[in-house]
Design a protein around this motif. Structure first.
Motif, mmCIF file in Angstrom:
data_model
loop_
_atom_site.group_PDB
_atom_site.id
_atom_site.type_symbol
_atom_site.label_atom_id
_atom_site.label_comp_id
_atom_site.label_asym_id
_atom_site.label_seq_id
_atom_site.Cartn_x
_atom_site.Cartn_y
_atom_site.Cartn_z
ATOM 1 N N ASN A 43 0.851 -1.186 0.000
ATOM 2 C CA ASN A 43 0.000 0.000 0.000
ATOM 3 C C ASN A 43 0.893 1.244 0.000
ATOM 4 N N PRO A 44 0.947 1.941 -1.149
ATOM 5 C CA PRO A 44 1.919 3.040 -1.280
ATOM 6 C C PRO A 44 1.582 4.245 -0.420
ATOM 7 N N PRO A 47 2.228 3.416 6.101
ATOM 8 C CA PRO A 47 1.527 3.009 7.320
ATOM 9 C C PRO A 47 0.772 4.178 7.960
ATOM 10 N N LEU A 52 3.287 4.744 12.946
ATOM 11 C CA LEU A 52 4.628 5.346 12.949
ATOM 12 C C LEU A 52 4.989 5.867 14.341
ATOM 13 N N SER A 232 0.029 -6.739 6.245
ATOM 14 C CA SER A 232 1.016 -6.403 5.211
ATOM 15 C C SER A 232 0.416 -5.616 4.062
ATOM 16 N N LYS A 233 -0.873 -5.751 3.839
ATOM 17 C CA LYS A 233 -1.460 -5.168 2.633
ATOM 18 C C LYS A 233 -2.078 -3.806 2.937
ATOM 19 N N ALA A 236 -0.373 -1.682 5.439
ATOM 20 C CA ALA A 236 0.944 -1.154 5.045
ATOM 21 C C ALA A 236 2.056 -1.439 6.056
ATOM 22 N N LEU A 237 2.032 -2.635 6.651
ATOM 23 C CA LEU A 237 3.098 -3.015 7.583
ATOM 24 C C LEU A 237 3.881 -4.238 7.083
ATOM 25 N N ALA A 238 3.968 -4.400 5.763
ATOM 26 C CA ALA A 238 4.652 -5.569 5.192
ATOM 27 C C ALA A 238 6.060 -5.752 5.758
#
Lengths: 373, 373
Positions: A43-44, A47, A52, A232-233, A236-238
């Motif tokens: 996911n560009p 996170p 963060l 992960s998707k 956004a924590l892949a």
């Protein structure tokens, strides 16, 4: 020392894994200033800000081992999904969950059913345990053929992998199809229905579709069901490796007994907890994908490029007249990393992840160039 | 559904893992303001400042998958140890390395030798693969008996685990002992010497001792050797899960083929690279432990408490007149978490991690109280 004399039979055919190079290395080697990566369905948008903050706040604590029970994370998931913590387990990404299931259930004499053109890890873990992979053809349009899978079951069928939405095709199975499937699969020689693993790594991208089935709703009636999700998707924590699953208390209790003690790292746990609390994270991700998918579809139509309509955050497209591998190489030289599909037995296709608006525009520009369109 | 009908035979005897509660939860439940943890052999000085900076700087990148090859980390290790990257592999902590070795080599008909009173994970992974654990008694003073281990080898011996320094006893084997051992172990039915895994998780704490053998020095002459190290101990990155190992190119090539693709997470990689560059991290850790060990030994002598001299950052002590479990419980009420040794078959002993000066003082004070000394 001839190592092949002493390694396990089932490891002998493993292929060397040739991984992509880090973006920084590619920049240096190819003399490029900017590289965009549309290869791994990330996911560009990045996170959640809350995640963060949690990472930075907890960085000093990394000298401690992680909480081996993911206690607070399970509590947060339990609250979000209104499900007892006893039905929830966590792991180092969906990948680890797939291996945990294999290590818990797969004997050499067992058959494991999976669909053609689906996530390759199912086959890898089946190989690891020395079990037999049974590969079922897809329906037209690269859709899982659940009827054919039910028919492929026999006395030796120990487990069935279903990906919904599917990777790499982006297709999905409907509620009606899944419900029929649960009724149809027969008991095996152990006197139980095979374990069904529904991999919902891309759940949040498909969740808005009316006839898309939420695996969680089938848990009570199907004690053989394991539902897999991930941070992960869309979350956004892949990079931090954290996945989770739902199953019966009995299955969860055995997964808990045999999983690696500290499988979810400390920063992954705090980042995931913070992400759950940030509801915007999901809606922003969904909105971006729907908007950009429309843009990409229109461009593909203009360029007469075949694509498979996707309910996830990636699209499978036909790289004609190039082979997928050559399209990948040509785009790499232009600073765009996508994914060739040879390892998925789809040599004419490439998979692209839907990126940010400017990334997608640049991708289309470079695609035109390499396909000479 | 009776899950015991369908899980793998070797998973049936796995015990439910009862993990410690997070410190925050304990504080709340026990009504305590401060809790100190001297239970898991962590480095209380915390991670290198360079590692902390790297974590914070890279936090925004966690939407990317980790570099699956740990490319930069391997390069940094290669430089530090003056060893080709082809002889180095990385994993999610030493724990994962132990499981990788088991999955690669252990068949049900194989025997795996380990010492009594050593790290319990060796036995767990042997169980996981359905192989036979052969447990060899220790020498006086809880030291690995390498002669007895060499004698215990037979045609079926596939692997031998050695921990040096050993956990939980803190003892070590000398260069002379190890060199004799390598010569003495016989070939097995596969025509090769058994795989020897030397677990050097506590390497840096013992490295200053003159007759302590650095496993790396034995790699060339022993293609059956795997050396295991970790960033969890002196490098204080336990929460991030990153370990590494040295072995022949052949062994490394197979480990690379079968390990989980993204096993070392993104922040673990950058933090480990930064830690290697911070040479103070190791010397500060060594200094603290040597100084505080002296303090603790003196206190134990005053209190007439039996202890095993340790070359690592933890000490095994006899909790007389309490059972280890009761000593653990009593100290927990006082806000000090240590480790009872029941799972190591040492019910009279407890293992304490050497902490910061103020933590060790508080521990001695509370120990006096609970032992009524």
């Amino acid at each position: 020392m001839d190592i092949t004399k002493i390694i396990r039979q089932s490891c002998k055919n493993f292929q060397p894994y040739i991984a992509g190079k880090p973006i920084e290395t590619l920049k240096r080697e190819m003399g490029l200033k900017n590289i965009i990566k549309l290869a791994s369905n990330e996911n560009p948008l990045g996170p959640s800000k809350k995640a963060l903050e949690a990472i930075k706040k907890n960085a000093e604590k990394v000298f401690y081992y992680p909480d081996s029970n993911s206690y607070e994370l399970k509590k947060a998931l339990s609250k979000k999904y209104n499900l007892p913590t006893e039905n929830i387990f966590t792991a180092a990404g969906g990948d680890e969950i797939i291996e945990l299931v294999a290590k818990l259930f797969f004997n050499p004499e067992d058959e494991i059913i999976m669909s053609k053109y689906s996530f390759i890890r199912y086959n890898l873990v089946t190989q690891l345990m020395g079990s037999k992979s049974v590969i079922v053809e897809m329906k037209d349009g690269f859709i899982y053929d659940l009827e054919a899978i039910a028919k492929a079951c026999n006395k030796n069928t120990k487990a069935i992998f279903i990906t919904n939405p599917n990777n790499p095709t982006g297709t999905y199975n409907t509620k009606v199809e899944l419900e029929k499937f649960f009724k149809k699969i027969p008991k095996n020689k152990y006197g139980v229905k095979p374990i069904v693993i529904i991999d919902e790594a891309y759940f949040e991208y498909a969740a808005l579709i009316k006839d898309y089935p939420n695996g969680l709703n089938y848990l009570k009636e199907n004690p053989n069901l394991i539902v897999l999700r991930t941070f992960s998707k869309i979350y956004a924590l892949a990079g931090l490796r954290v996945g989770y699953g739902f199953a019966s208390k009995e299955i969860v209790s055995y997964i808990e007994r045999m999983r690696p003690t500290f499988n979810v790292n400390l920063l992954a746990q705090v980042a995931a907890i913070a992400s759950i609390k940030d509801k915007d994270q999901v809606t922003k991700g969904q909105k971006l994908i729907n908007q950009e998918k429309d843009f990409l579809y229109k461009e593909f139509k203009k360029l007469k490029i075949d694509y498979i309509p996707s309910v996830a955050n990636f699209i499978l497209i036909k790289a004609t007249p190039l082979k997928g591998k050559d399209c990948f190489k040509a785009l790499l030289k232009e600073g765009v990393i996508i994914r060739a599909m040879d390892e998925y037995q789809l040599p004419d296709w490439v998979r692209i992840t839907i990126g940010l608006p400017e990334e997608n525009k640049l991708f289309i520009k470079k695609l035109k160039k390499v396909l000479k369109k």
